[in-house]
Design an enzyme around this catalytic site. Structure first.
Site, PDB file in Angstrom:
ATOM      1  N   HIS A   1     -17.918 -11.989 -10.071  1.00  0.00           N
ATOM      2  CA  HIS A   1     -18.374 -10.986  -9.112  1.00  0.00           C
ATOM      3  C   HIS A   1     -19.239 -11.640  -8.040  1.00  0.00           C
ATOM      4  O   HIS A   1     -19.653 -12.803  -8.163  1.00  0.00           O
ATOM      5  CB  HIS A   1     -19.147  -9.884  -9.833  1.00  0.00           C
ATOM      6  CG  HIS A   1     -18.285  -9.027 -10.710  1.00  0.00           C
ATOM      7  ND1 HIS A   1     -18.752  -7.892 -11.329  1.00  0.00           N
ATOM      8  CD2 HIS A   1     -16.972  -9.142 -11.064  1.00  0.00           C
ATOM      9  CE1 HIS A   1     -17.765  -7.342 -12.034  1.00  0.00           C
ATOM     10  NE2 HIS A   1     -16.688  -8.083 -11.888  1.00  0.00           N
TER      11      HIS A   1
ATOM     12  N   GLU B   1     -22.375 -11.227  -7.041  1.00  0.00           N
ATOM     13  CA  GLU B   1     -23.724 -11.657  -7.407  1.00  0.00           C
ATOM     14  C   GLU B   1     -23.696 -12.989  -8.152  1.00  0.00           C
ATOM     15  O   GLU B   1     -24.558 -13.854  -7.937  1.00  0.00           O
ATOM     16  CB  GLU B   1     -24.402 -10.602  -8.291  1.00  0.00           C
ATOM     17  CG  GLU B   1     -24.500  -9.229  -7.632  1.00  0.00           C
ATOM     18  CD  GLU B   1     -23.358  -8.309  -8.006  1.00  0.00           C
ATOM     19  OE1 GLU B   1     -23.615  -7.130  -8.286  1.00  0.00           O
ATOM     20  OE2 GLU B   1     -22.188  -8.786  -8.006  1.00  0.00           O
TER      21      GLU B   1
ATOM     22  N   CYS C   1     -23.110  -4.423 -11.724  1.00  0.00           N
ATOM     23  CA  CYS C   1     -22.538  -3.817 -12.927  1.00  0.00           C
ATOM     24  C   CYS C   1     -23.444  -4.079 -14.130  1.00  0.00           C
ATOM     25  O   CYS C   1     -24.201  -5.050 -14.169  1.00  0.00           O
ATOM     26  CB  CYS C   1     -21.134  -4.350 -13.177  1.00  0.00           C
ATOM     27  SG  CYS C   1     -21.040  -6.123 -13.518  1.00  0.00           S
TER      28      CYS C   1
ATOM     29  N   CYS D   1     -23.454  -8.257 -14.286  1.00  0.00           N
ATOM     30  CA  CYS D   1     -24.212  -8.949 -13.239  1.00  0.00           C
ATOM     31  C   CYS D   1     -25.707  -8.660 -13.357  1.00  0.00           C
ATOM     32  O   CYS D   1     -26.540  -9.515 -13.052  1.00  0.00           O
ATOM     33  CB  CYS D   1     -23.709  -8.537 -11.864  1.00  0.00           C
ATOM     34  SG  CYS D   1     -22.023  -9.098 -11.516  1.00  0.00           S
TER      35      CYS D   1
ATOM     36  N   ALA E   1       6.204   4.614  12.644  1.00  0.00           N
ATOM     37  CA  ALA E   1       6.454   4.320  14.056  1.00  0.00           C
ATOM     38  C   ALA E   1       7.365   5.411  14.598  1.00  0.00           C
ATOM     39  O   ALA E   1       8.332   5.812  13.940  1.00  0.00           O
ATOM     40  CB  ALA E   1       7.102   2.947  14.219  1.00  0.00           C
TER      41      ALA E   1
ATOM     42  N   TRP F   1      14.391  -0.843  14.281  1.00  0.00           N
ATOM     43  CA  TRP F   1      13.032  -1.074  14.757  1.00  0.00           C
ATOM     44  C   TRP F   1      12.690  -0.226  15.977  1.00  0.00           C
ATOM     45  O   TRP F   1      13.431  -0.182  16.950  1.00  0.00           O
ATOM     46  CB  TRP F   1      12.821  -2.553  15.093  1.00  0.00           C
ATOM     47  CG  TRP F   1      13.005  -3.453  13.911  1.00  0.00           C
ATOM     48  CD1 TRP F   1      14.008  -4.365  13.709  1.00  0.00           C
ATOM     49  CD2 TRP F   1      12.180  -3.512  12.753  1.00  0.00           C
ATOM     50  NE1 TRP F   1      13.857  -4.985  12.499  1.00  0.00           N
ATOM     51  CE2 TRP F   1      12.734  -4.480  11.889  1.00  0.00           C
ATOM     52  CE3 TRP F   1      11.024  -2.834  12.359  1.00  0.00           C
ATOM     53  CZ2 TRP F   1      12.177  -4.794  10.656  1.00  0.00           C
ATOM     54  CZ3 TRP F   1      10.463  -3.144  11.136  1.00  0.00           C
ATOM     55  CH2 TRP F   1      11.034  -4.111  10.301  1.00  0.00           C
TER      56      TRP F   1
ATOM     57  N   ARG G   1      -0.205  -4.563   4.862  1.00  0.00           N
ATOM     58  CA  ARG G   1       0.375  -4.592   3.517  1.00  0.00           C
ATOM     59  C   ARG G   1      -0.387  -5.563   2.615  1.00  0.00           C
ATOM     60  O   ARG G   1      -0.589  -5.291   1.428  1.00  0.00           O
ATOM     61  CB  ARG G   1       1.846  -5.009   3.587  1.00  0.00           C
ATOM     62  CG  ARG G   1       2.772  -3.967   4.166  1.00  0.00           C
ATOM     63  CD  ARG G   1       4.205  -4.498   4.205  1.00  0.00           C
ATOM     64  NE  ARG G   1       5.147  -3.526   4.756  1.00  0.00           N
ATOM     65  CZ  ARG G   1       6.455  -3.744   4.899  1.00  0.00           C
ATOM     66  NH1 ARG G   1       6.959  -4.923   4.518  1.00  0.00           N
ATOM     67  NH2 ARG G   1       7.241  -2.810   5.405  1.00  0.00           N
TER      68      ARG G   1
ATOM     69  N   THR H   1       8.539  12.346   2.789  1.00  0.00           N
ATOM     70  CA  THR H   1       7.486  11.846   1.897  1.00  0.00           C
ATOM     71  C   THR H   1       6.133  11.898   2.593  1.00  0.00           C
ATOM     72  O   THR H   1       5.138  12.370   2.026  1.00  0.00           O
ATOM     73  CB  THR H   1       7.794  10.403   1.458  1.00  0.00           C
ATOM     74  OG1 THR H   1       9.061  10.374   0.789  1.00  0.00           O
ATOM     75  CG2 THR H   1       6.720   9.875   0.527  1.00  0.00           C
ATOM     76  N   LEU H   2       6.075  11.433   3.822  1.00  0.00           N
ATOM     77  CA  LEU H   2       4.832  11.477   4.591  1.00  0.00           C
ATOM     78  C   LEU H   2       4.328  12.907   4.746  1.00  0.00           C
ATOM     79  O   LEU H   2       3.145  13.192   4.549  1.00  0.00           O
ATOM     80  CB  LEU H   2       5.055  10.845   5.969  1.00  0.00           C
ATOM     81  CG  LEU H   2       5.238   9.322   5.994  1.00  0.00           C
ATOM     82  CD1 LEU H   2       5.902   8.882   7.300  1.00  0.00           C
ATOM     83  CD2 LEU H   2       3.894   8.610   5.836  1.00  0.00           C
TER      84      LEU H   2
END
Length: 363
Positions: free
Chosen positions: A65, A67, A92, A101, A171, A193, A207, A311-312
């Site tokens: 981590h 820290e 944590c 930590c 797009a 495209w 991504r 879907t969107l």
């Protein structure tokens, strides 16, 4: 009066100093973007005598981590007992892939700890701060809290809303279509495209920063996408594919086994594709909610949804989205598949060569 004024000046000076170093913590933490999932990307600095003597950020999942990395970077460990440790998120207090930590901070007798944000994880949630205070540490919480909240948005959404942070991306043409009419497409399934190569490269960067990518059945059947990172350096996201009736076959890239893939279907196959995970849901009810539940079960804390329109729109209509990133190209189709309908808070509009990128946040 003079004494009070001096106290006020000292207070504001201390606040500014704390903000300066927490800001540096946020800057450092961004180095972990895309590699720490499902852990948060935390940043930490250690200061002695107004000088940074150690820095660190969260290693890729399973590693140290922030820290720990910050403490390990300090050459003269004797200075730690007179130093201040800054960190974006509460240390944590439990054993996971690594020891707590908070225990390490106590062991090195670091007297001052400044924290940007409380950790909502059920195994932490204030317990790290309690452990530090019990050991005699002076703990300050809430420095640049708004900025730390924005930085940790993926992790916070996962642990407070029990779903991944959802980013919508598409797009569209200048006249509002995301795909042409079927008779204008090639017989071979391949992407059509709309955005330019610079925008496409930016998408691959995105991504690499998110834990998963999701598309619907028609997007796979028509475009045969790989859904990986090719035009940027970074890890490939987990592929999430909706395939209600198992129409997708071995000819499609999403079943090539090169990337971890989860198929969400109405009924799991009797003979599954090797290396592919399957999850069954009821496609007739609360589709987006069920998908979010499955992703949360798999400890996926962020997902970028790239299509298709149906879907969107299902995520938009279910009010289950956090950001939308919309490219508008200069071409026109005249007819085709219309882009999703969405309303949100405008964050920015950016010209990328011939494209306009609009960023929205859920209000």
């Amino acid at each position: 009066m003079i004494t009070n004024n001096l106290l006020i000046l000292f207070y504001f000076y201390e606040v500014k100093i704390h903000e300066k170093y927490i800001s540096r913590c946020i800057q450092l933490a961004k180095n972990g973007l895309g590699t720490t999932f499902p852990n948060p990307m935390v940043g930490s600095v250690i200061v002695h005598g107004d000088k940074i003597i150690g820095e660190g950020y969260t290693s890729p999942y399973g590693g140290s981590h922030a820290e720990v990395n910050a403490i390990n970077s300090v050459k003269d460990k004797a200075l730690l007992s007179k130093a201040t440790l800054y960190v974006t998120l509460e240390p944590c207090s439990h054993y996971g892939k690594t020891p707590p930590c908070a225990d390490l901070i106590v062991r090195h007798q670091i007297p001052n700890v400044v924290i940007g944000l409380l950790d909502p994880h059920e195994k932490v949630a204030g317990k790290g701060i309690e452990k530090l205070k019990a050991a005699g540490c002076n703990v300050t919480v809430g420095v640049l809290e708004k900025e730390c909240t924005e930085h940790h948005k993926r992790f916070l959404t996962s642990h407070t809303k029990k779903r991944p942070y959802v980013i919508l991306k598409w797009a569209e043409t200048a006249d509002g279509f995301i795909a042409p009419a079927q008779d204008k497409r090639s017989d071979n399934p391949e992407p059509y495209w709309i955005s330019n190569p610079y925008s496409q490269q930016l998408v691959h960067q995105w991504r690499s920063q998110e834990q998963a990518i999701l598309v619907g059945t028609n997007t796979v059947l028509v475009d045969n996408p790989k859904l990986n990172v090719r035009h940027w350096k970074g890890r490939n996201p987990i592929r999430i594919v909706l395939d209600r009736d198992l129409k997708i076959d071995n000819k499609h890239h999403v079943l090539d086994g090169s990337v971890k893939t989860i198929i969400i279907t109405a009924q799991c196959p009797k003979i599954p594709h090797q290396g592919i995970l399957y999850e069954a849901i009821d496609f007739e009810n609360n589709l987006a909610t069920q998908i979010c539940t499955i992703l949360h079960k798999h400890e996926i804390i962020s997902v970028i949804i790239e299509g298709g329109a149906k879907t969107l729109q299902s995520f938009i209509d279910s009010d289950l989205w956090d950001e939308a990133r919309i490219f508008k190209g200069k071409s026109q189709f005249g007819e085709g598949l219309e882009s999703p309908m969405i309303q949100g808070v405008l964050q920015s509009e950016t010209q990328i060569e011939s494209d306009i990128l609009t960023l929205l946040k859920h209000d």
